[in-house]
Design an enzyme around this catalytic site. Structure first.
Site, PDB file in Angstrom:
ATOM      1  CG  ASP A  37     -23.447  -7.763   7.545  1.00 50.89           C
ATOM      2  OD1 ASP A  37     -23.109  -6.796   6.840  1.00 50.89           O
ATOM      3  OD2 ASP A  37     -22.640  -8.393   8.278  1.00 50.89           O
ATOM      4  CG  HIS A 104     -21.858  -3.709   0.326  1.00 47.69           C
ATOM      5  ND1 HIS A 104     -20.575  -3.705  -0.191  1.00 47.69           N
ATOM      6  CD2 HIS A 104     -21.742  -3.358   1.624  1.00 47.69           C
ATOM      7  CE1 HIS A 104     -19.732  -3.376   0.763  1.00 47.69           C
ATOM      8  NE2 HIS A 104     -20.409  -3.142   1.884  1.00 47.69           N
TER       9      HIS A 104
HETATM   10  P1  AMP Z   1     -18.496  -2.891   4.353  1.00 48.90           P
HETATM   11  O1  AMP Z   1     -17.663  -2.760   5.584  1.00 48.90           O
HETATM   12  O2  AMP Z   1     -19.454  -1.758   4.116  1.00 48.90           O
HETATM   13  O3  AMP Z   1     -17.662  -3.212   3.131  1.00 48.90           O
HETATM   14  O4  AMP Z   1     -19.477  -4.111   4.620  1.00 48.90           O
HETATM   15  C1  AMP Z   1     -19.176  -5.427   4.309  1.00 48.90           C
HETATM   16  C2  AMP Z   1     -20.135  -6.258   5.106  1.00 48.90           C
HETATM   17  O5  AMP Z   1     -20.116  -7.576   4.593  1.00 48.90           O
HETATM   18  C3  AMP Z   1     -19.793  -6.352   6.602  1.00 48.90           C
HETATM   19  O6  AMP Z   1     -20.855  -5.818   7.365  1.00 48.90           O
HETATM   20  C4  AMP Z   1     -19.615  -7.855   6.824  1.00 48.90           C
HETATM   21  O7  AMP Z   1     -20.132  -8.278   8.055  1.00 48.90           O
HETATM   22  C5  AMP Z   1     -20.383  -8.440   5.655  1.00 48.90           C
HETATM   23  N1  AMP Z   1     -19.948  -9.765   5.238  1.00 48.90           N
HETATM   24  C6  AMP Z   1     -18.677 -10.195   5.054  1.00 48.90           C
HETATM   25  N2  AMP Z   1     -18.664 -11.470   4.631  1.00 48.90           N
HETATM   26  C7  AMP Z   1     -19.978 -11.852   4.527  1.00 48.90           C
HETATM   27  C8  AMP Z   1     -20.631 -13.066   4.152  1.00 48.90           C
HETATM   28  N3  AMP Z   1     -19.927 -14.157   3.772  1.00 48.90           N
HETATM   29  N4  AMP Z   1     -21.972 -13.108   4.195  1.00 48.90           N
HETATM   30  C9  AMP Z   1     -22.683 -12.018   4.588  1.00 48.90           C
HETATM   31  N5  AMP Z   1     -22.128 -10.846   4.949  1.00 48.90           N
HETATM   32  C10 AMP Z   1     -20.787 -10.764   4.927  1.00 48.90           C
END
Ligand code: AMP
Ligand code: ZN
Length: 118
Positions: A37, A104
Site C-alpha cells: 500500500d 482488494h
Molecule cells: P480502500 O480505502 O479500502 O479502497 O483502499 C485503497 C488503498 O489503496 C488505500 O489504502 C491507498 O493507500 C491504496 N493505494 C492508492 N493508490 C495506490 C497505489 N498507486 N499503489 C498502492 N496503493 C495505493
C-alpha cells in the site's frame, strides 16, 4: 488483461495489474497480484487483488475465486513473517471508506492493532 478478460481501462488497480503504473509488487500469479500500500497504516501493509476487475466482494460471483483471494492474503502474511497476527480488511462501499473500486484485501501487521476500528 486478466485471464478471464475483464479489465477496466480507468481503474487504478487494473492499471497496476497491467503494469501501466508502477507498484511495489510482493507476489503475483496468473490470477492475483499483491503489492505494498502506498500509504501504509502498519509496518507491513499489503493489498491483494484479483487481476479480474470486480468492484467489491458483493459483486464477486465466484466463491472459489474469493476463497483463493483469502488464501493469498494468508500467504502474504506468512511471507511478511506476521507470525504474531495480522488483520485483513475489505472495505466495501462508500460508508466503509472504499476509495478504489476494484476488490482488494488489506493485509496489515507488524504492530498491535486496535479495536474497534475507526
Ligand atoms: P480502500 O480505502 O479500502 O479502497 O483502499 C485503497 C488503498 O489503496 C488505500 O489504502 C491507498 O493507500 C491504496 N493505494 C492508492 N493508490 C495506490 C497505489 N498507486 N499503489 C498502492 N496503493 C495505493
Ligand atoms: Zn480494476
Amino acid at each position: 488483461m486478466s485471464p478471464s478478460g475483464t479489465s477496466d481501462p480507468n481503474c487504478l488497480f487494473c492499471k497496476i495489474t497491467r503494469k501501466d503504473i508502477p507498484a511495489n509488487i510482493v507476489s503475483e500469479d496468473d490470477e492475483f497480484v499483491a503489492f505494498r500500500d502506498i500509504n501504509a497504516q502498519a509496518p507491513s501493509h499489503v493489498l491483494v487483488i484479483p487481476k479480474e476487475h470486480i468492484r467489491n466482494i458483493s459483486e464477486a460471483g465466484d466463491a472459489e475465486q474469493l476463497g483463493k483471494l483469502f488464501q493469498k492474503a494468508c500467504q502474504v502474511a506468512r511471507s511478511e513473517k506476521l507470525d504474531g497476527g495480522f488483520r485483513v480488511v475489505v472495505n466495501t462501499g462508500d460508508d466503509a471508506g472504499q476509495t478504489v473500486h476494484h476488490v482488494h484485501v488489506h493485509v496489515m501487521g507488524g504492530r498491535r492493532m486496535n479495536w474497534p476500528p475507526g
